[in-house]
Design a protein around this motif. Structure first.
Motif, PDB file in Angstrom:
ATOM      1  N   LYS A  25      16.247  15.944   1.360  1.00 39.12           N
ATOM      2  CA  LYS A  25      14.853  16.222   1.034  1.00 39.12           C
ATOM      3  C   LYS A  25      14.004  16.079   2.289  1.00 39.12           C
ATOM      4  O   LYS A  25      14.232  15.197   3.103  1.00 39.12           O
ATOM      5  CB  LYS A  25      14.353  15.278  -0.053  1.00 39.12           C
ATOM      6  N   SER A  26      13.007  16.964   2.424  1.00 34.44           N
ATOM      7  CA  SER A  26      12.164  16.958   3.605  1.00 34.44           C
ATOM      8  C   SER A  26      10.863  17.691   3.304  1.00 34.44           C
ATOM      9  O   SER A  26      10.742  18.408   2.319  1.00 34.44           O
ATOM     10  CB  SER A  26      12.890  17.656   4.759  1.00 34.44           C
ATOM     11  N   THR A  27       9.899  17.508   4.184  1.00 36.04           N
ATOM     12  CA  THR A  27       8.665  18.282   4.109  1.00 36.04           C
ATOM     13  C   THR A  27       8.703  19.448   5.086  1.00 36.04           C
ATOM     14  O   THR A  27       7.776  20.230   5.160  1.00 36.04           O
ATOM     15  CB  THR A  27       7.440  17.396   4.434  1.00 36.04           C
ATOM     16  N   TRP A  28       9.807  19.567   5.853  1.00 35.84           N
ATOM     17  CA  TRP A  28       9.970  20.626   6.843  1.00 35.84           C
ATOM     18  C   TRP A  28      10.299  21.941   6.151  1.00 35.84           C
ATOM     19  O   TRP A  28      11.106  21.994   5.226  1.00 35.84           O
ATOM     20  CB  TRP A  28      11.081  20.260   7.814  1.00 35.84           C
ATOM     21  N   GLY A  29       9.729  23.032   6.591  1.00 31.25           N
ATOM     22  CA  GLY A  29      10.082  24.362   6.107  1.00 31.25           C
ATOM     23  C   GLY A  29       9.797  24.575   4.635  1.00 31.25           C
ATOM     24  O   GLY A  29       8.899  23.974   4.061  1.00 31.25           O
ATOM     25  N   LYS A  30      10.603  25.488   4.050  1.00 32.43           N
ATOM     26  CA  LYS A  30      10.485  25.808   2.628  1.00 32.43           C
ATOM     27  C   LYS A  30      11.787  25.453   1.929  1.00 32.43           C
ATOM     28  O   LYS A  30      12.801  25.192   2.571  1.00 32.43           O
ATOM     29  CB  LYS A  30      10.212  27.305   2.456  1.00 32.43           C
ATOM     30  N   GLU A  31      11.769  25.455   0.612  1.00 35.27           N
ATOM     31  CA  GLU A  31      12.952  25.168  -0.193  1.00 35.27           C
ATOM     32  C   GLU A  31      14.109  26.065   0.244  1.00 35.27           C
ATOM     33  O   GLU A  31      13.971  27.282   0.311  1.00 35.27           O
ATOM     34  CB  GLU A  31      12.648  25.417  -1.674  1.00 35.27           C
ATOM     35  N   GLY A  32      15.258  25.458   0.606  1.00 35.73           N
ATOM     36  CA  GLY A  32      16.448  26.211   0.963  1.00 35.73           C
ATOM     37  C   GLY A  32      16.559  26.611   2.430  1.00 35.73           C
ATOM     38  O   GLY A  32      17.563  27.173   2.830  1.00 35.73           O
ATOM     39  N   ASP A  33      15.538  26.358   3.251  1.00 36.75           N
ATOM     40  CA  ASP A  33      15.614  26.674   4.680  1.00 36.75           C
ATOM     41  C   ASP A  33      16.701  25.832   5.352  1.00 36.75           C
ATOM     42  O   ASP A  33      17.052  24.758   4.869  1.00 36.75           O
ATOM     43  CB  ASP A  33      14.281  26.400   5.387  1.00 36.75           C
ATOM     44  N   THR A  34      17.222  26.319   6.494  1.00 34.98           N
ATOM     45  CA  THR A  34      18.253  25.601   7.234  1.00 34.98           C
ATOM     46  C   THR A  34      17.692  25.088   8.552  1.00 34.98           C
ATOM     47  O   THR A  34      17.154  25.859   9.342  1.00 34.98           O
ATOM     48  CB  THR A  34      19.464  26.515   7.514  1.00 34.98           C
ATOM     49  N   LEU A  35      17.829  23.794   8.775  1.00 39.95           N
ATOM     50  CA  LEU A  35      17.401  23.151  10.009  1.00 39.95           C
ATOM     51  C   LEU A  35      18.643  22.913  10.856  1.00 39.95           C
ATOM     52  O   LEU A  35      19.550  22.178  10.455  1.00 39.95           O
ATOM     53  CB  LEU A  35      16.712  21.816   9.711  1.00 39.95           C
ATOM     54  N   SER A  36      18.728  23.561  12.014  1.00 40.21           N
ATOM     55  CA  SER A  36      19.869  23.393  12.913  1.00 40.21           C
ATOM     56  C   SER A  36      19.530  22.349  13.965  1.00 40.21           C
ATOM     57  O   SER A  36      18.565  22.506  14.712  1.00 40.21           O
ATOM     58  CB  SER A  36      20.202  24.719  13.591  1.00 40.21           C
ATOM     59  N   LEU A  37      20.331  21.288  14.013  1.00 41.17           N
ATOM     60  CA  LEU A  37      20.090  20.212  14.960  1.00 41.17           C
ATOM     61  C   LEU A  37      20.696  20.534  16.317  1.00 41.17           C
ATOM     62  O   LEU A  37      21.790  21.083  16.399  1.00 41.17           O
ATOM     63  CB  LEU A  37      20.679  18.902  14.441  1.00 41.17           C
ATOM     64  N   GLU A  38      19.997  20.197  17.390  1.00 44.40           N
ATOM     65  CA  GLU A  38      20.514  20.376  18.744  1.00 44.40           C
ATOM     66  C   GLU A  38      21.291  19.147  19.202  1.00 44.40           C
ATOM     67  O   GLU A  38      22.147  19.229  20.062  1.00 44.40           O
ATOM     68  CB  GLU A  38      19.361  20.647  19.711  1.00 44.40           C
ATOM     69  N   ILE A  39      20.967  17.989  18.631  1.00 38.22           N
ATOM     70  CA  ILE A  39      21.649  16.736  18.957  1.00 38.22           C
ATOM     71  C   ILE A  39      22.241  16.192  17.670  1.00 38.22           C
ATOM     72  O   ILE A  39      21.544  16.034  16.679  1.00 38.22           O
ATOM     73  CB  ILE A  39      20.659  15.713  19.567  1.00 38.22           C
ATOM     74  N   ASP A  40      23.524  15.905  17.691  1.00 41.58           N
ATOM     75  CA  ASP A  40      24.228  15.446  16.498  1.00 41.58           C
ATOM     76  C   ASP A  40      24.136  13.924  16.383  1.00 41.58           C
ATOM     77  O   ASP A  40      24.663  13.212  17.234  1.00 41.58           O
ATOM     78  CB  ASP A  40      25.685  15.881  16.586  1.00 41.58           C
ATOM     79  N   PRO A  41      23.487  13.396  15.338  1.00 43.29           N
ATOM     80  CA  PRO A  41      23.338  11.949  15.210  1.00 43.29           C
ATOM     81  C   PRO A  41      24.642  11.220  14.921  1.00 43.29           C
ATOM     82  O   PRO A  41      24.707  10.004  15.055  1.00 43.29           O
ATOM     83  CB  PRO A  41      22.364  11.784  14.047  1.00 43.29           C
ATOM     84  N   THR A  42      25.709  11.930  14.540  1.00 43.92           N
ATOM     85  CA  THR A  42      26.980  11.252  14.252  1.00 43.92           C
ATOM     86  C   THR A  42      27.756  10.907  15.510  1.00 43.92           C
ATOM     87  O   THR A  42      28.642  10.060  15.469  1.00 43.92           O
ATOM     88  CB  THR A  42      27.870  12.122  13.338  1.00 43.92           C
TER      89      THR A  42
END
Length: 73
Positions: A25-42
């Protein structure tokens, strides 16, 4: 309380650098949008804590330790 003061909170897809996709869940973008991370937190040291060593060769830390060596540090 005022209406329409808070952003919409909805599900988005988060794509990690290795291609893994998960929903959150996020306030970024719209429902179903894909956020591609440049840095992997894992695997990044900032989140995993790995590789964090103090590298000081005669610098500030050494000067501090020498200056206050007799005070019980």
């Amino acid at each position: 309380m005022k209406t329409d003061t808070h952003p919409e909170y909805h599900l988005i897809n988060v794509k990690l650098t290795d291609g893994t996709v998960f929903q959150m869940k996020s306030t970024w973008g719209k429902e179903g949008d894909t956020l591609s991370l440049e840095i992997d937190p894992t695997v990044h040291p900032a989140w995993t804590g790995g590789g964090a060593r103090l590298m000081d060769s005669g610098g500030r830390v050494s000067k501090f330790k020498n200056k206050y060596a007799g005070l019980g540090f």
